[in-house]
Write a protein that holds these residues in place. Structure first.
Motif, mmCIF file in Angstrom:
data_model
loop_
_atom_site.group_PDB
_atom_site.id
_atom_site.type_symbol
_atom_site.label_atom_id
_atom_site.label_comp_id
_atom_site.label_asym_id
_atom_site.label_seq_id
_atom_site.Cartn_x
_atom_site.Cartn_y
_atom_site.Cartn_z
ATOM 1 N N CYS A 443 99.040 35.700 64.120
ATOM 2 C CA CYS A 443 99.758 35.038 63.038
ATOM 3 C C CYS A 443 99.865 35.967 61.829
ATOM 4 N N ALA A 445 100.207 35.255 58.868
ATOM 5 C CA ALA A 445 99.595 34.683 57.673
ATOM 6 C C ALA A 445 98.073 34.711 57.732
ATOM 7 N N CYS A 446 97.494 34.492 58.904
ATOM 8 C CA CYS A 446 96.029 34.397 58.964
ATOM 9 C C CYS A 446 95.398 35.316 59.995
ATOM 10 N N CYS A 467 100.605 29.743 65.934
ATOM 11 C CA CYS A 467 99.346 30.229 65.393
ATOM 12 C C CYS A 467 98.259 29.236 65.772
ATOM 13 N N CYS A 473 94.624 28.706 58.603
ATOM 14 C CA CYS A 473 95.855 29.466 58.403
ATOM 15 C C CYS A 473 96.488 29.068 57.072
ATOM 16 N N GLN A 476 100.028 27.502 57.386
ATOM 17 C CA GLN A 476 100.016 26.125 57.889
ATOM 18 C C GLN A 476 99.415 25.185 56.864
#
Ligand code: ZN
Length: 724
Positions: A443, A445-446, A467, A473, A476
């Motif tokens: 992912c 983002a994370c 993800c 996350c 999310q």
């Protein structure tokens, strides 16, 4: 299509022509089926038109080779299975197409030649034409008898369409009764059902929020909406209708009665009868004026708010239309001047991956800005990783299976789409060092692993990579918080996308529960919210009060706000009704999630299928989700769902047992209904039982009831008794 050998027709041998006609017939038939029956075009309108033109040219050059299944004799495909068929009183026409200005000039010249005798004889004879935008929607025919809408049908193959009366009745632009006067006793009104760009966008956003289907363009979405088995779905889509023509028109004795002397007058009449007609209509007596109107409409095309794909010219006088007549199934007196597809060539400069609320990784193409149909395009949707590879949803090749690479020269299209798409890659211009795009498996983002799940039903790999970080996350988490506070969910005044994003970034809130502890934490904090950007003491107090005001939310909103995948507002309401309290819902879902055969523990609820049940169980199988919910429930007390009990119903206070297979309701629905009416529902028959409702296949309970002298009624009798 580019891969067809477009040899000059004059250079073709008879054998070549026969083979090509066969190929064209197949290609056009396949495209017709994809377009008319499946509402999923596989080729662009421009490509389709090119096929038709080529076919026409070949048929003209080799008339003896015209096939019995020639595409030129066809209007569309036969109706799809499932809807009743309706024979149109007068067939619905298809128009000949014009692509160049010369085609329009030819059309006017042909008219002048045909009516030359009139022109020479009568100095006052006027040959006029109307020009109207060609709406890119779905043609429909509406039958009115004595001013009342009685039957509505799709075009189908032109002669026979599908009965979609109930769905058409949900469209606000379609009057159920005609206003004014002067309409024939029986008239078929023809027009186009369409969806506005605004409605299409709304639907797409809504769908994206709930992980629903991806809508391709307004036309297909309108078509799909119109052919729903459930008219309520059609009603929720806010379709529109432009009326512009008629088919059958008769007086009370079955004699033909044209409703107007000219097309122009007819459209005025349509307005007075309560229909919506298009404002961009013109009447003129020469090709130059018609073409100028076409150009004017073309410049407005991007800003109209709905899709059009050309301009239709018609000979204005109805009596002259009748004299000029038809060739095959197309009228001689009308022609559709099509717009070229809205395409442009640009460079794919990058691919970004965005993370949604449910963790879906969505790739977006970054493009060198380019104007397509009057709009600057910088991004294009790429749907998912298979799409980038050139693979469609069902494993079929798209763009001839060519993948997309950063640096590629691509053809971008807005052919009706609100969101532009990449329709092709110019392979000749692919840079030598261009690398295949590698879709991230982590992912962005994370950093959590992103996976494609196996769909249990289809056995196929989900097209979406998600993800797995869920609550850790940040992407999310922020999307989840936005969903939680949204108007249709918890509806917290003053807490919108912007504030949630800011609070998350500043570390003030990470999970929904944090929203409700914000005031207490802020009081203790040295970094007070009133000193933060965009806030003051008053607005902070207002915000905190608004948050406190929502500590006892309605149960259905609360369940929806949790953001469980596939649980939309309707499902939230069904769950609230079924369980009554959040505790009961939590307990049942958690037990089901922890059980090997969870589906057996989770009640069957009408309107909630396996996908939703699985999704709820998956949510509760995750300890962090349960913890987040429990923390939230320390702060928030959702109101129990109140079932209105009508004590005066005939079954109030009675003990009822249901047995056998019920046909009009599920067992849980039956139970809920009986309880709502004040009855007590028992699982077995005893001397205390007042009524046994027995469906087909009832066994031992029925026998016991008969032995005990308990009243036995059928499902239908039950409904009669409770007056439903
Ligand atoms: Zn993530």
């Amino acid at each position: 299509m580019s891969d067809l050998p477009l040899k000059d027709v004059a250079d073709l041998s008879e054998d070549d022509a026969r083979l090509e006609l066969e190929r064209l017939a197949k290609a056009i038939a396949a495209a017709d089926i994809a377009y008319h029956q499946n509402d999923a075009p596989e080729i662009t309108d421009a490509d389709y038109d090119a096929l038709k033109r080529r076919n026409d040219a070949l048929e003209q050059a080799f008339p003896e080779l015209v096939r019995t299944d020639s595409p030129s004799g066809k209007v569309g495909a036969a109706p799809a299975e499932g809807f009743a068929k309706v024979r149109h009183g007068v067939p619905m026409l298809s128009l000949s197409n014009a692509f160049a200005d010369e085609d329009v000039e030819d059309f006017v010249v042909r008219a002048k030649k045909f009516f030359m005798a009139d022109i020479l004889r009568d100095p006052g004879f006027k040959l006029e034409f109307t020009a109207e935008p060609k709406i890119d929607g779905l043609s429909a025919s509406l039958r009115y008898e004595n001013g009342v809408f009685v039957k509505g049908a799709t075009r189908g193959d032109g002669a026979v369409g599908e009965d979609i009366t109930e769905n058409l009745k949900t469209i606000a632009d379609i009057p159920h009764k005609l206003s004014g006067s002067g309409w024939p006793a029986v008239i078929e009104i023809r027009g186009e059902v369409y969806m506005t760009h605004e409605e299409f966008r709304r639907l797409k956003e809504h769908s994206a929020k709930f992980g629903g289907q991806d809508y391709v363009n307004p036309r297909n979405t309108a078509a799909g909406s119109l052919r729903q088995k459930n008219p309520e779905i059609t009603a929720s889509r806010k379709l529109r209708f432009f009326a512009y023509a008629w088919g059958l028109a008769e007086d009370g004795n079955g004699n033909s009665q044209p409703p107007a002397a000219t097309q122009w007058d007819f459209v005025q009449s349509l307005r007075s009868w309560g229909f919506v007609t298009n404002d961009l209509m013109l009447r003129a007596d020469n090709a130059e004026a018609l073409i100028a109107h076409y150009r004017m409409i073309e410049t407005q095309r991007a800003s109209l708010g709905y899709d059009i794909d050309g301009v239709v010219y018609k000979l204005d006088r109805i009596d002259l239309q009748q004299r000029w007549g038809f060739v095959a199934r197309a009228p001689r007196w009308a022609i559709a001047h099509k717009f070229p597809a809205e395409q442009a060539t640009t460079i794919l400069t990058g691919i970004d991956v965005q993370v949604g609320r449910t963790g879906a990784l969505t790739p977006v193409a970054r493009l060198q800005p380019v104007t397509v149909g009057g709009v600057v395009v910088e991004n294009a949707t790429l749907h998912n990783e298979d799409y980038i590879k050139g693979i469609g949803n069902n494993g079929e090749p798209i763009r001839n299976g060519v993948d997309l690479r950063v640096g590629d020269t691509v053809i971008v299209q807005r052919a009706g789409d609100v969101i532009p798409q990449i329709v092709d890659v110019v392979l000749d211009k692919r840079p030598a060092d261009a690398q295949p795009y590698v879709f991230p498996h982590a992912c962005p983002a994370c950093g959590s692993e992103a996976v494609r799940e196996h769909n249990e039903k289809t056995g196929k790999l989900d097209s979406v990579r998600r993800c797995t970080g869920e609550l850790i996350c940040p992407a999310q988490a922020v999307e989840n918080l936005k969903h939680f506070v949204a108007r249709d969910a918890m509806d917290i005044d003053g807490l919108g996308d912007k504030q949630v994003t800011q609070f998350y970034a500043e570390g003030r809130i990470a999970r929904p529960a944090d929203i409700f502890t914000l005031r207490a934490r802020d009081e203790r904090s040295i970094k007070k919210l009133k000193d933060a950007d965009g806030f003051g003491a008053t607005s902070v107090k207002k915000l905190f009060d608004a948050i406190d005001a929502r500590r006892e939310p309605e149960l259905d909103r609360f369940i929806y706000a949790l953001g469980i995948r596939h649980v939309g507002e309707t499902t939230g309401a069904l769950l609230a009704k079924e369980f009554g309290t959040i505790e009961k819902f939590r307990e049942t879902a958690l037990a089901a999630a922890q059980h090997e055969d969870g589906h057996s523990l989770f009640p069957q609820i009408s309107g909630i299928g396996e996908t939703v049940r699985s999704s709820i169980m998956a949510f509760f199988a995750n300890e962090r989700n349960v913890q987040a919910l429990d923390d939230l429930l320390v702060e928030v007390k959702p109101k129990p769902y109140v079932v209105v009990v009508s004590a005066d119903s005939v079954v109030a206070g009675k003990t009822v047992v249901f047995t056998g297979s019920l046909e009009k309701m599920t067992r849980s629905e039956a139970k809920a209904m009986a309880e709502r009416l004040g009855a007590k529902v028992a699982g077995s028959v005893s001397a205390k039982t007042d009524i046994l409702v027995a469906g087909p296949g009832a066994g031992s309970k029925l026998k016991t009831a008969q032995d005990l002298g308990v009243e036995v009624i059928s499902e239908d009798e039950w409904f009669e008794r409770v007056g439903k």
